[in-house]
Design a protein around this motif. Structure first.
Motif, mmCIF file in Angstrom:
data_model
loop_
_atom_site.group_PDB
_atom_site.id
_atom_site.type_symbol
_atom_site.label_atom_id
_atom_site.label_comp_id
_atom_site.label_asym_id
_atom_site.label_seq_id
_atom_site.Cartn_x
_atom_site.Cartn_y
_atom_site.Cartn_z
ATOM 1 N N GLU A 55 0.846 -1.199 0.000
ATOM 2 C CA GLU A 55 0.000 0.000 0.000
ATOM 3 C C GLU A 55 0.881 1.250 0.000
ATOM 4 O O GLU A 55 1.581 1.514 0.974
ATOM 5 N N PRO A 56 0.853 2.049 -1.089
ATOM 6 C CA PRO A 56 1.736 3.225 -1.165
ATOM 7 C C PRO A 56 1.500 4.229 -0.036
ATOM 8 O O PRO A 56 2.427 4.920 0.391
ATOM 9 N N SER A 57 0.263 4.331 0.436
ATOM 10 C CA SER A 57 -0.047 5.311 1.484
ATOM 11 C C SER A 57 -0.152 4.662 2.866
ATOM 12 O O SER A 57 -0.849 5.169 3.745
ATOM 13 N N CYS A 58 0.536 3.553 3.066
ATOM 14 C CA CYS A 58 0.499 2.838 4.353
ATOM 15 C C CYS A 58 0.836 3.805 5.497
ATOM 16 O O CYS A 58 1.830 4.528 5.437
ATOM 17 N N ALA A 59 -0.018 3.805 6.536
ATOM 18 C CA ALA A 59 0.150 4.743 7.654
ATOM 19 C C ALA A 59 1.350 4.403 8.529
ATOM 20 O O ALA A 59 1.998 5.291 9.084
ATOM 21 N N VAL A 60 1.636 3.130 8.691
ATOM 22 C CA VAL A 60 2.772 2.695 9.525
ATOM 23 C C VAL A 60 3.593 1.674 8.738
ATOM 24 O O VAL A 60 3.589 0.495 9.047
ATOM 25 N N PRO A 61 4.302 2.127 7.708
ATOM 26 C CA PRO A 61 5.038 1.196 6.856
ATOM 27 C C PRO A 61 6.043 0.348 7.623
ATOM 28 O O PRO A 61 6.880 0.869 8.348
ATOM 29 N N GLY A 62 5.890 -0.966 7.486
ATOM 30 C CA GLY A 62 6.806 -1.889 8.147
ATOM 31 C C GLY A 62 6.484 -2.176 9.587
ATOM 32 O O GLY A 62 7.284 -2.801 10.286
ATOM 33 N N THR A 129 7.426 2.335 25.917
ATOM 34 C CA THR A 129 7.996 2.545 24.589
ATOM 35 C C THR A 129 7.765 3.965 24.113
ATOM 36 O O THR A 129 6.821 4.631 24.539
ATOM 37 N N CYS A 130 8.618 4.401 23.205
ATOM 38 C CA CYS A 130 8.498 5.700 22.553
ATOM 39 C C CYS A 130 8.563 5.426 21.052
ATOM 40 O O CYS A 130 9.527 4.832 20.574
ATOM 41 N N THR A 131 7.512 5.807 20.312
ATOM 42 C CA THR A 131 7.418 5.437 18.903
ATOM 43 C C THR A 131 7.804 6.602 17.986
ATOM 44 O O THR A 131 7.754 7.768 18.391
ATOM 45 N N PRO A 132 8.160 6.310 16.729
ATOM 46 C CA PRO A 132 8.554 7.371 15.806
ATOM 47 C C PRO A 132 7.436 8.351 15.474
ATOM 48 O O PRO A 132 7.708 9.445 14.989
ATOM 49 N N ASP A 133 6.162 7.956 15.710
ATOM 50 C CA ASP A 133 5.066 8.903 15.466
ATOM 51 C C ASP A 133 4.721 9.697 16.720
ATOM 52 O O ASP A 133 3.629 10.217 16.867
ATOM 53 N N ALA A 175 7.251 -3.380 19.085
ATOM 54 C CA ALA A 175 8.328 -3.454 20.070
ATOM 55 C C ALA A 175 9.650 -2.983 19.473
ATOM 56 O O ALA A 175 9.890 -3.152 18.276
ATOM 57 N N PRO A 176 10.513 -2.368 20.280
ATOM 58 C CA PRO A 176 11.851 -2.034 19.808
ATOM 59 C C PRO A 176 12.572 -3.287 19.295
ATOM 60 O O PRO A 176 12.379 -4.365 19.853
ATOM 61 N N PRO A 177 13.347 -3.171 18.216
ATOM 62 C CA PRO A 177 13.698 -1.967 17.465
ATOM 63 C C PRO A 177 12.923 -1.826 16.146
ATOM 64 O O PRO A 177 13.494 -1.414 15.131
ATOM 65 N N THR A 178 11.648 -2.185 16.127
ATOM 66 C CA THR A 178 10.828 -2.084 14.924
ATOM 67 C C THR A 178 10.889 -0.673 14.349
ATOM 68 O O THR A 178 10.797 0.307 15.083
ATOM 69 N N GLY A 181 8.966 2.931 8.654
ATOM 70 C CA GLY A 181 9.430 3.588 7.445
ATOM 71 C C GLY A 181 10.673 4.419 7.701
ATOM 72 O O GLY A 181 11.617 3.983 8.351
ATOM 73 N N ALA A 182 10.651 5.657 7.191
ATOM 74 C CA ALA A 182 11.803 6.546 7.338
ATOM 75 C C ALA A 182 11.747 7.337 8.638
ATOM 76 O O ALA A 182 12.632 8.143 8.917
ATOM 77 N N ARG A 183 10.707 7.126 9.446
ATOM 78 C CA ARG A 183 10.544 7.950 10.656
ATOM 79 C C ARG A 183 11.513 7.578 11.773
ATOM 80 O O ARG A 183 11.764 8.371 12.661
ATOM 81 N N GLY A 184 11.995 6.357 11.762
ATOM 82 C CA GLY A 184 12.874 5.927 12.837
ATOM 83 C C GLY A 184 12.380 4.631 13.458
ATOM 84 O O GLY A 184 11.486 3.966 12.923
#
Length: 219
Positions: A55-62, A129-133, A175-178, A181-184
Motif C-alpha cells: 500500500e503506497p499510502s500505508c500509515a505505519v510502513p513496516g 515505549t516511545c514510537t517514531p510517530d 516493540a523495539p527496534p521495529t 518507514g523513514a521515521r525511525g
C-alpha cells in the motif's frame, strides 16, 4: 551502544546493536514471557523504503500485522518465534495487548511529563515505549482497558477530552527496534529490567497520565 533486556531475576543480558530481529523476538518470548508475532517489513523500491503490504499510502510502513489472523499467530514460545522469523528475518516485532499486559497510549509530550512526575512520586513503572510517530505506551497489568474509563471519570476528566487510549484485547504495540518507514525506530523510554518484571496496575499510573494529557488538551 548496548540496550538491556531482562534475563533472570539477578542478571541482565546485553543486547548488541547488530543483534537480529529474530533473536530479539525470541528474547521477548523467552525472558519476558510476552507473546510475539511478525508483522510487515520494509522493502527498498527506487531508493525508497516501502511497506511489504504494497500500500503506497500505508500509515505505519513496516510496523503492522501482515495477516488478518495475527491474533492466532501470536506465540509465547521461543521455539515457534524463532521459526516464524526464520521465514521472514526482516519482519517487525509486534506484541498483542490484552494478554500479559495492556498499554496506555499517550502523546509523547504528555508521556514525558507524566514520566517525570511518576519518578518524583517514586511509582513502580513497567516498560515504556516511545514510537517514531511521537506516542508513548506504558505497559500495565491486563484489564486496564476495562477499568480506565471509570478511573479517568473519578479523576474529573471526561475520557473523550483526553488523548489517552488504553490498548487491550484485539490490539497490539510495536516493540523495539521495529522501524516505521523513514521515521525511525521504536525505542525504550523505560527498558525491561528484572525490577519491572511485575507490572503496575493502571490505577497506579492513570492519575499522572490523565493530568499530563489534560494539561496538553488545555493548551
Amino acid at each position: 551502544m548496548e540496550e538491556t533486556i531482562a534475563g533472570t531475576e539477578t542478571a541482565q543480558i546485553p543486547k548488541q546493536r547488530g543483534e537480529s530481529l529474530q533473536d530479539i523476538a525470541v528474547r521477548y518470548a523467552e525472558e519476558r514471557h510476552w507473546d510475539v508475532f511478525p508483522g510487515t517489513w520494509l522493502e527498498a523500491a527506487d531508493g525508497v523504503q516501502r511497506c511489504s503490504c504494497g500500500e503506497p499510502s500505508c500509515a505505519v510502513p513496516g510496523a503492522h500485522p501482515a495477516r488478518e489472523d495475527w491474533a492466532t499467530q501470536a506465540t509465547g514460545s521461543a521455539t515457534v518465534a524463532r521459526r516464524l522469523w526464520a521465514k521472514q528475518p526482516s519482519a517487525s516485532i509486534l506484541l498483542p495487548t490484552g494478554r500479559t499486559f495492556d498499554a496506555i497510549d499517550v502523546p509523547e509530550t504528555s508521556g514525558f511529563l507524566a514520566l517525570a512526575r511518576m519518578r518524583r512520586m517514586e511509582l513502580t513503572l513497567g516498560p515504556v515505549t516511545c514510537t517514531p510517530d511521537r506516542r508513548m505506551q506504558f505497559f500495565v497489568l491486563p484489564g486496564a482497558a476495562v477499568k480506565a474509563p471509570d478511573l479517568v471519570r473519578k479523576l474529573g476528566w471526561p475520557l473523550a477530552s483526553l488523548d489517552l487510549v488504553v490498548m487491550g484485547e484485539g490490539t497490539y504495540v510495536a516493540a523495539p527496534p521495529t522501524r516505521f518507514g523513514a521515521r525511525g525506530a521504536v525505542q525504550w523510554a523505560c527498558r525491561p529490567t528484572p525490577a519491572n518484571r511485575w507490572l503496575p496496575d493502571a490505577e497506579e499510573l492513570i492519575s499522572p497520565l490523565a493530568y499530563a494529557c489534560g494539561r496538553d488538551a488545555r493548551r
